[in-house]
Write an enzyme that holds these catalytic residues in place. Structure first.
Site, short mmCIF file in Angstrom:
data_model
loop_
_atom_site.label_atom_id
_atom_site.label_comp_id
_atom_site.label_asym_id
_atom_site.label_seq_id
_atom_site.Cartn_x
_atom_site.Cartn_y
_atom_site.Cartn_z
N GLU A 25 0.78 -1.21 -0.09
CA GLU A 25 0.13 0.15 0.07
C GLU A 25 0.80 1.27 0.07
OE1 GLU A 25 -1.54 2.18 3.38
OE2 GLU A 25 -1.20 0.23 4.66
N LYS A 86 -5.61 10.74 0.87
CA LYS A 86 -5.54 9.27 1.44
C LYS A 86 -6.68 8.86 0.68
CE LYS A 86 -6.54 7.35 6.02
NZ LYS A 86 -6.65 7.84 7.36
N VAL A 106 -5.48 0.49 3.14
CA VAL A 106 -5.70 -0.83 3.25
C VAL A 106 -7.04 -1.42 2.44
CG1 VAL A 106 -6.11 -3.17 4.28
CG2 VAL A 106 -4.51 -1.59 5.33
N ASP A 138 -16.18 6.38 14.69
CA ASP A 138 -14.95 6.36 14.03
C ASP A 138 -14.68 4.78 13.76
OD1 ASP A 138 -12.92 6.55 12.40
OD2 ASP A 138 -11.83 8.12 13.59
N SER A 140 -12.77 2.05 11.00
CA SER A 140 -12.15 2.05 9.37
C SER A 140 -12.71 1.34 8.34
CB SER A 140 -10.65 1.76 9.57
OG SER A 140 -10.19 1.69 8.37
N ALA A 141 -12.99 2.13 7.23
CA ALA A 141 -13.44 1.36 6.17
C ALA A 141 -12.91 -0.01 5.62
CB ALA A 141 -13.59 2.04 4.91
N ASP A 142 -11.48 -0.17 6.35
CA ASP A 142 -10.59 -1.30 6.12
C ASP A 142 -11.37 -2.53 6.70
OD1 ASP A 142 -8.58 0.32 5.51
OD2 ASP A 142 -7.39 -0.06 7.11
N LYS A 159 -3.58 -1.51 14.45
CA LYS A 159 -3.01 -0.74 15.11
C LYS A 159 -3.32 -0.40 16.66
CE LYS A 159 -3.35 2.45 11.74
NZ LYS A 159 -3.63 1.91 10.43
#
Ligand code: PSU
Ligand code: MN
Length: 299
Positions: A25, A86, A106, A138, A140-142, A159
């Site tokens: 990535e 991003k 990602v 919040d 992540s769309a990951d 993370k």
């Protein structure tokens, strides 16, 4: 072949001849690490793959194309520019249409790798459920990407700035398999272990077999392979957690949210740890690239 894809010749040849390829990535380069370390890391990751006999395909958006495999000049441009967007799933159209430069997260790298026919992808740590998500929402769309895009992602867990138990719960909800590579415990990015149990696998071949079984079933899901950093290089969880709490407070007082939050936290933690978190981050990505190469070869 998708009209937006621009696959460089090395990667194209490898894919045509069914030689092993891994995706890398670019958000980790543009937003995850400072310049000039980021360019050294980007080049070194490619070299690690090449030394293992695997073709690396770093992915980003440039000139209205999704680039699969970058030249050294393109890598330099990406790492040295301040004005890089991003890009997650929602951002493809906007950045392609405006022909701006975009670094893939990602989620976006999984989409691009899948379009190009690349099955294995190495990163540092995936995005996930942020601490306090019960108020901020919040997430992540990951995570959701794993439910719909059949790519194997090798990462050091999620993370540690995140809420790891909630992240694992969310992955379960989305039907995402998470496997610990030779470990029973979910790694916490900078640290080799958290106290969270996951399913253990022992070998690269097992992952390829699981991928093939899922694929034949038509499940279309991705797989998260959680690969712990070696204890030798880790920063212990309790120690890291103190630093993370300071960084979170700073983000809160500055009102930083949304797509800016993760890059801000990573950069603050580098400052707080006087660079040692960056060294650990680099080591764990290298470790993930090595495992991704072995998985790609086992197909
Ligand atoms: N892993 C790293 N450094 C990073 C990231 C992951 O070691 O910078 C990036 C990835 O691109 C990941 C993104 O997809 O952070 C998650 O951002 P967000 O939390 O805004 O979804
Ligand atoms: Mn977010």
């Amino acid at each position: 072949m998708n009209a937006f894809l621009e696959i460089n010749s090395k990667v194209k040849q490898a894919l045509e001849n069914r030689k092993p390829v891994i995706a890398l990535e670019s958000t980790i380069i543009s937003h995850g690490m400072p310049y000039p370390e980021n360019i050294q890391v980007a080049k070194n990751l490619e070299k690690i793959a090449e030394d293992a006999g695997v073709v690396p395909a770093t992915i980003c958006l440039m000139n209205g194309k999704i680039k699969i495999g970058l030249s050294d000049d393109e890598l330099e441009l990406l790492a040295g520019s301040k004005d890089v967007a991003k890009v997650s799933r929602r951002d493809f159209g906007r950045i392609l249409a405006s022909k701006k430069m975009g670094a893939t997260t990602v989620a976006a790298t999984m989409i691009a790798a899948n379009l190009a026919g690349i099955k294995v992808f190495a990163t540092g740590g995936i995005g996930g459920v942020h601490r306090g998500a019960e108020d901020s929402f919040d997430i992540s769309a990951d995570l959701q990407e794993f439910s719909q895009t059949p790519v194997i992602v090798v990462s050091a867990g999620a993370k540690a700035i995140l809420d790891l138990p909630k992240t694992l719960e969310m992955l379960e909800t989305y039907g995402v398999p998470v496997y610990g590579f030779q470990t029973d415990l979910f790694p916490a990015f900078y640290s080799a272990e958290s106290n969270l149990q996951i399913d253990r696998i022992e070998s690269e071949k097992e992952i390829a077999d699981i991928y093939n079984a899922n694929f034949k079933l038509g499940l279309n899901n991705g797989i998260l392979v959680a690969n712990p950093i070696s204890k030798k290089y880790e920063i212990p969880f309790e120690e890291m957690d103190e630093h993370i709490k300071i960084a979170l407070k700073r983000a809160n007082s500055k009102g930083i949210t949304g797509r800016k939050l993760t890059p801000f936290l990573l950069a603050e933690i580098v400052k707080i740890t006087k660079g040692s978190s960056l060294e650990t981050n680099i080591k764990l990505v290298e470790n993930n690239v090595k495992l991704a190469c072995r998985i790609a070869k086992s197909f």
